[in-house]
Enzyme design. Structure first.
Site, PDB file in Angstrom:
ATOM      1  N   GLU A  70       9.051 -19.483  16.107  1.00 10.73           N
ATOM      2  CA  GLU A  70       8.719 -20.396  15.002  1.00 10.73           C
ATOM      3  C   GLU A  70       9.959 -20.721  14.175  1.00 10.73           C
ATOM      4  O   GLU A  70      10.529 -19.846  13.542  1.00 10.73           O
ATOM      5  CB  GLU A  70       7.655 -19.762  14.088  1.00 10.73           C
ATOM      6  CG  GLU A  70       6.352 -19.539  14.811  1.00 10.73           C
ATOM      7  CD  GLU A  70       5.213 -19.133  13.872  1.00 10.73           C
ATOM      8  OE1 GLU A  70       5.370 -19.206  12.636  1.00 10.73           O
ATOM      9  OE2 GLU A  70       4.163 -18.727  14.414  1.00 10.73           O
ATOM     10  N   ARG A 121       0.827  -1.211   0.000  1.00  9.61           N
ATOM     11  CA  ARG A 121       0.000   0.000   0.000  1.00  9.61           C
ATOM     12  C   ARG A 121       0.855   1.252   0.000  1.00  9.61           C
ATOM     13  O   ARG A 121       1.894   1.277   0.658  1.00  9.61           O
ATOM     14  CB  ARG A 121      -0.881   0.062   1.250  1.00  9.61           C
ATOM     15  CG  ARG A 121      -1.842  -1.065   1.422  1.00  9.61           C
ATOM     16  CD  ARG A 121      -2.852  -0.732   2.521  1.00  9.61           C
ATOM     17  NE  ARG A 121      -3.594  -1.927   2.857  1.00  9.61           N
ATOM     18  CZ  ARG A 121      -3.366  -2.671   3.939  1.00  9.61           C
ATOM     19  NH1 ARG A 121      -2.447  -2.306   4.806  1.00  9.61           N
ATOM     20  NH2 ARG A 121      -4.083  -3.752   4.149  1.00  9.61           N
TER      21      ARG A 121
END
Ligand code: FAD
Ligand code: UDP
Length: 365
Positions: free
Chosen positions: A299, A175
């Site tokens: 993770e 954006r």
């Protein structure tokens, strides 16, 4: 007594099907090999915090029917996902937007950002991006690619960005406004009290048997049922006769920390290759928690082997061809229906899983 449906897998697909079938007066028995319901959206309380045990799950959709549906079983809060990315000692907002660009280049206007990107890629001459690297470069230029994409992507997927398909990066919004919302969807939030409670409500009136593997169950049981809804791995159902489908997996390392606020945000990505994990999730921030302690999960991407959690299907040519062979067998089954991300070998967001389950209920009920 005879059940109308044996549902294999207590994830969102199985739970949605069970809810709709039970509502229509069908008797369902749902089994799961795990010790809990919820499949991968399962949350478990640690230190009063709902921990997303199989990876962070943010519900987002543009489908009003799906949104109204999940809101029947839980109150969704106003959480909006806005991860930040850490590259060495620099910190940037995600997804790539004017906050990212102004910090990266000390500029203010969208025109300035577009000009920088244009000048960075002018010499590269990318006409038709053929892989993830070319796609990313043509969208955001070399600085953003080098600092925020290349390292993260290569450690997450375990392969070079040039060997990855372009579409992976197109999932992220880009954006030229100051908007840090990671998703473009109309509706977004986290169910207050966790996903497990939500699934529990969906399963009211449905019989449940946990720690029950389908393949053992069929060998031993004398329970009768008409039809099977199977949401496990489709290749396992057929004893891998055409070969094994491949997945990408993640290993979650959880820690309880003696601080009330570790990183100030639910999701912080570590984009440099040298940091071995891709991101740290601080679970309490999904529900604006004020507990004295905090729980974090690092993770680590891991190459998948049979027996590990099959998180993401790898939809490359080899696997798609194998899946098509299994699908042809599945299409010939009279009373077995395959669903969900393992049964259909597809990455589905949660809203898409609900839609897929509805498609099946419409066909069957
Ligand atoms: P699952 O939840 O996997 O359920 C399948 C169930 O079947 C499991 O409980 C399994 O134990 C059981 N089972 C399998 N084989 C057998 C057998 N032989 N016998 C008995 N039981 C069996 N989506 C979003 O919309 N937003 C997110 O932020 C988001 N984050 C994600 C993060 C990660 C790390 C991953 C992997 C996925 C994410 N998703 C997210 C996608 C989301 O997890 C899925 O859409 C959803 O969980 C799929 O539901 P399912 O029922 O198809 O599969
Ligand atoms: N990505 C990246 N840098 C980031 C976050 C994402 O390069 O900080 C890339 C990466 O290739 C990743 C893809 O964008 O696989 C999609 O990101 P998303 O957050 O949707 O991944 P998921 O949550 O599905 O693992």
């Amino acid at each position: 007594m005879k059940y109308d449906y044996l549902i294999v897998g207590a994830g969102l697909f199985g739970a949605t099907f069970a809810y709709e079938a039970t509502k229509k007066g069908k008797k369902c028995l749902l089994i799961d090999k795990r010790s809990h319901i919820g499949g991968n959206v399962y949350t478990e309380q640690i230190e009063g915090i709902n921990v997303h045990k199989y990876g962070a799950h943010i519900f987002h959709t543009s489908n009003k029917e799906v949104w109204d549906f999940v809101n029947r079983f839980a109150t969704f809060n106003h959480y909006v996902n806005s991860p930040v990315a850490v590259y060495k000692d620099e910190l940037y907002n995600l997804p790539f937007n004017m906050n990212t660009f102004s910090k990266m280049w000390n500029i203010k206007t969208p025109q300035q950002a577009r000009d920088v990107i244009k000048s960075q890629i002018a010499s590269l001459n990318i006409k038709d991006p053929k892989n993830l690297e070319e796609q990313a470069l043509s969208l955001v230029g070399t600085d953003v690619y080098e600092k925020l994409i290349k390292g993260y992507t290569e450690k997450q997927w375990g392969r070079d960005s040039k060997d990855l398909p372009a579409f992976i990066i197109k999932r992220l919004p880009l954006r030229f406004t100051y908007d840090n919302n990671y998703f473009n969807d109309r509706y977004q939030g986290i169910p207050e009290g966790g996903y497990t409670q939500m699934i529990e409500k969906m399963l009211e009136g449905c019989d449940i048997q946990l720690e029950t593997d389908y393949f053992e169950f069929v060998k031993q049981t004398n329970i009768q049922y008409d039809k099977v809804i199977y949401t496990g791995m489709i290749d396992e159902y057929y004893q891998f006769k055409y070969g094994r489908l491949e997945y990408r997996t993640v290993s979650f390392e959880n820690e309880v920390l003696d601080t009330d606020n570790f990183q100030g945000n639910a999701v912080v990505n570590y984009t440099e290759r040298e940091v071995p994990y891709t991101r740290i999730i601080e679970h309490k921030h999904f529900e604006f928690g004020t507990q004295p302690k905090t729980v974090i999960s690092k993770e680590y991407p891991v190459e998948w082997k049979y027996g590990m959690e099959p998180y993401y299907p790898i939809n490359n040519e080899r696997n798609i061809a194998i899946y098509q062979q299994y699908k042809a067998l599945a299409d010939q089954e009279e009373n077995v229906y395959f669903g969900g991300r393992l049964g259909m070998y597809q990455y589905f967001d949660m809203d898409k899983v609900i839609l897929a389950a509805w498609q099946l209920t419409q066909a069957l009920l």
